[in-house]
Scaffold this motif. Sequence first.
Motif, mmCIF file in Angstrom:
data_model
loop_
_atom_site.group_PDB
_atom_site.id
_atom_site.type_symbol
_atom_site.label_atom_id
_atom_site.label_comp_id
_atom_site.label_asym_id
_atom_site.label_seq_id
_atom_site.Cartn_x
_atom_site.Cartn_y
_atom_site.Cartn_z
ATOM 1 N N ARG A 63 0.737 -1.201 0.038
ATOM 2 C CA ARG A 63 -0.283 -0.117 -0.090
ATOM 3 C C ARG A 63 0.804 1.235 0.057
ATOM 4 N NH1 ARG A 63 -5.554 -0.012 1.778
ATOM 5 N NH2 ARG A 63 -6.315 -2.124 2.068
ATOM 6 N N ALA A 64 1.826 1.210 0.832
ATOM 7 C CA ALA A 64 2.621 2.223 0.905
ATOM 8 C C ALA A 64 3.339 2.801 -0.455
ATOM 9 C CB ALA A 64 3.784 2.468 2.023
ATOM 10 N N LEU A 65 3.712 1.459 -1.277
ATOM 11 C CA LEU A 65 4.613 1.877 -2.591
ATOM 12 C C LEU A 65 3.555 2.261 -3.261
ATOM 13 C CD1 LEU A 65 6.666 1.727 -4.452
ATOM 14 C CD2 LEU A 65 6.264 -0.719 -4.779
ATOM 15 N N VAL A 66 2.308 1.922 -3.658
ATOM 16 C CA VAL A 66 1.077 2.169 -4.430
ATOM 17 C C VAL A 66 0.781 3.776 -4.208
ATOM 18 C CG1 VAL A 66 -1.227 1.736 -5.362
ATOM 19 C CG2 VAL A 66 0.353 -0.294 -4.896
ATOM 20 N N SER A 67 0.607 4.027 -2.822
ATOM 21 C CA SER A 67 0.196 5.194 -2.601
ATOM 22 C C SER A 67 1.301 6.275 -2.999
ATOM 23 C CB SER A 67 -0.045 5.367 -1.106
ATOM 24 O OG SER A 67 -0.253 6.802 -0.734
ATOM 25 N N SER A 68 2.527 6.008 -2.903
ATOM 26 C CA SER A 68 3.755 7.077 -3.262
ATOM 27 C C SER A 68 3.610 7.142 -4.719
ATOM 28 C CB SER A 68 5.007 6.686 -2.770
ATOM 29 O OG SER A 68 5.399 5.316 -3.446
ATOM 30 N N LEU A 69 3.602 6.181 -5.520
ATOM 31 C CA LEU A 69 3.461 6.192 -6.774
ATOM 32 C C LEU A 69 2.286 7.012 -7.299
ATOM 33 C CD1 LEU A 69 4.408 2.644 -7.942
ATOM 34 C CD2 LEU A 69 5.871 4.505 -8.178
ATOM 35 N N LEU A 70 1.081 6.847 -6.680
ATOM 36 C CA LEU A 70 0.103 7.788 -7.297
ATOM 37 C C LEU A 70 0.374 9.166 -6.889
ATOM 38 C CD1 LEU A 70 -2.879 5.193 -5.829
ATOM 39 C CD2 LEU A 70 -2.413 5.809 -8.131
ATOM 40 N N ARG A 71 0.791 9.372 -5.750
ATOM 41 C CA ARG A 71 0.990 10.845 -5.294
ATOM 42 C C ARG A 71 2.082 11.306 -6.314
ATOM 43 N NH1 ARG A 71 1.300 8.770 -0.321
ATOM 44 N NH2 ARG A 71 3.311 9.373 -0.182
ATOM 45 N N ALA A 72 3.266 10.732 -6.616
ATOM 46 C CA ALA A 72 4.135 11.164 -7.226
ATOM 47 C C ALA A 72 3.993 11.637 -8.643
ATOM 48 C CB ALA A 72 5.608 10.356 -7.020
ATOM 49 N N HIS A 73 3.238 10.528 -9.247
ATOM 50 C CA HIS A 73 3.199 10.572 -10.782
ATOM 51 C C HIS A 73 1.612 11.100 -11.072
ATOM 52 C CE1 HIS A 73 6.931 8.542 -11.476
ATOM 53 N NE2 HIS A 73 6.638 7.720 -10.473
ATOM 54 N N GLN A 74 0.871 11.251 -10.459
ATOM 55 C CA GLN A 74 -0.550 11.761 -10.768
ATOM 56 C C GLN A 74 -1.340 11.191 -11.936
ATOM 57 O OE1 GLN A 74 -2.298 14.486 -8.498
ATOM 58 N NE2 GLN A 74 -1.079 13.340 -7.142
ATOM 59 N N PRO A 75 -1.370 9.647 -11.950
ATOM 60 C CA PRO A 75 -1.852 9.042 -13.257
ATOM 61 C C PRO A 75 -3.265 9.530 -13.443
ATOM 62 C CG PRO A 75 -1.754 7.542 -11.499
ATOM 63 C CD PRO A 75 -1.245 8.864 -10.981
ATOM 64 N N VAL A 76 -3.628 9.523 -14.766
ATOM 65 C CA VAL A 76 -5.051 9.807 -15.307
ATOM 66 C C VAL A 76 -5.835 8.498 -15.191
ATOM 67 C CG1 VAL A 76 -4.307 12.033 -16.549
ATOM 68 C CG2 VAL A 76 -4.281 9.608 -17.628
ATOM 69 N N ALA A 77 -5.211 7.310 -15.313
ATOM 70 C CA ALA A 77 -5.775 6.054 -15.117
ATOM 71 C C ALA A 77 -4.818 5.162 -14.683
ATOM 72 C CB ALA A 77 -6.046 5.684 -16.623
ATOM 73 N N VAL A 78 -5.346 4.195 -14.098
ATOM 74 C CA VAL A 78 -4.480 2.915 -13.497
ATOM 75 C C VAL A 78 -5.094 1.746 -14.259
ATOM 76 C CG1 VAL A 78 -4.253 1.319 -11.489
ATOM 77 C CG2 VAL A 78 -4.168 3.971 -11.360
ATOM 78 N N ILE A 79 -4.339 0.841 -14.971
ATOM 79 C CA ILE A 79 -4.828 -0.437 -15.616
ATOM 80 C C ILE A 79 -4.125 -1.477 -14.770
ATOM 81 C CG2 ILE A 79 -4.878 -1.444 -18.034
ATOM 82 C CD1 ILE A 79 -4.378 1.365 -19.248
#
Length: 353
Positions: A63-79
């Motif tokens: 969870r910590a890794l996923v959260s950090s990637l989402l915050r850092a990269h601000q993706p418009v979609a997750v596949i």
Amino acid sequence: MSTILVTGGAGFIGANFIHYWLGLREGRVVNLDKLTYAGNPENLAKFEGGARHELVRGDIGDRALVSSLLRAHQPVAVINFAAESHVDRSITGPAAFVETNLLGTFALLDEVKAYWSGLEGDGRDAFRFLHVSTDEVYGSLGAEDAAFSETTPYAPNSPYSASKAGSDHLVRAYHHTYGLPVLTTNCSNNYGPFQFPEKLIPLIIHNALAGKPLPIYGDGLNVRDWLYVEDHCSAIARVLDKGKAGETYNVGGNSERQNIAVVHTLCDILDELAPRGAGSYKELITFVRDRPGHDRRYAIDPTKIRTDLAWEPSFTFEAGMRQTVRWYLDHQDWVQRVTSGAYREWVTTHYGH
């Protein structure tokens, strides 16, 4: 340029999707992959060192890794391609399938929900979570049964398909409970470049070229609908672009074939492109004891994706098979490194244990 987060992008379908996406779209792909035995960074060597693709080794359950990637990269979609996917392995070791496919998807969904909840305006409205699943969640069909549609009741028969069914239900629940804008695709059997040679088509090609027996379960009359992986990638892109949040889309290749017919087609193509010199490759066909709970038939009704999203496969079964055989013949170095395990040395060198 916009960024998408792809999970499981070093595997067979995920890697093909990244090739497809970066070949047609602007923007970046951040690729989170656990790099298990079937996740091969060599599948993405074309993008190594480039600015448009970043490979991150990690688990969707972190969870910590996923959260950090989402915050850092601000993706418009997750596949979400991340999954344990081989039925035989699920029979002998089901725990890994529950851990990744069910609990991992739950952790990923929960972190994506938290990220999406913090978005505002157009960014929140445009965001999508696309979950890639399988037709195996629907169970087995008889010879005369109607093909699977999006409303077919779930009836999984293996630990693999049960774990994927559970993940599909979680995705649906996160939409209906929290409003998370999700999309689900349930595809038929994929084949094409970069497929790990434990699955039928690359295994048959590999064994044939090595002069080894070509194993076929049971009587060889089990039926699957075969989908060339590039067609699957184009369908995912179409669903991401045009699909309605909360909906499921079944993706098929309009190519139902018995397993024995698939192997005969492969042998015919190999006889033409890489002849043995002593008879046909068909002479190597060997029938082996059927696996437990082997589903008899899968078939996809593609009406919804065709009528709602104007998508249809571009490759016939014969054209896709020929493309696949040519790719494996032209990439025997890749096959050798995968089957020998040599590619794991790259993973260890670059990412440790």
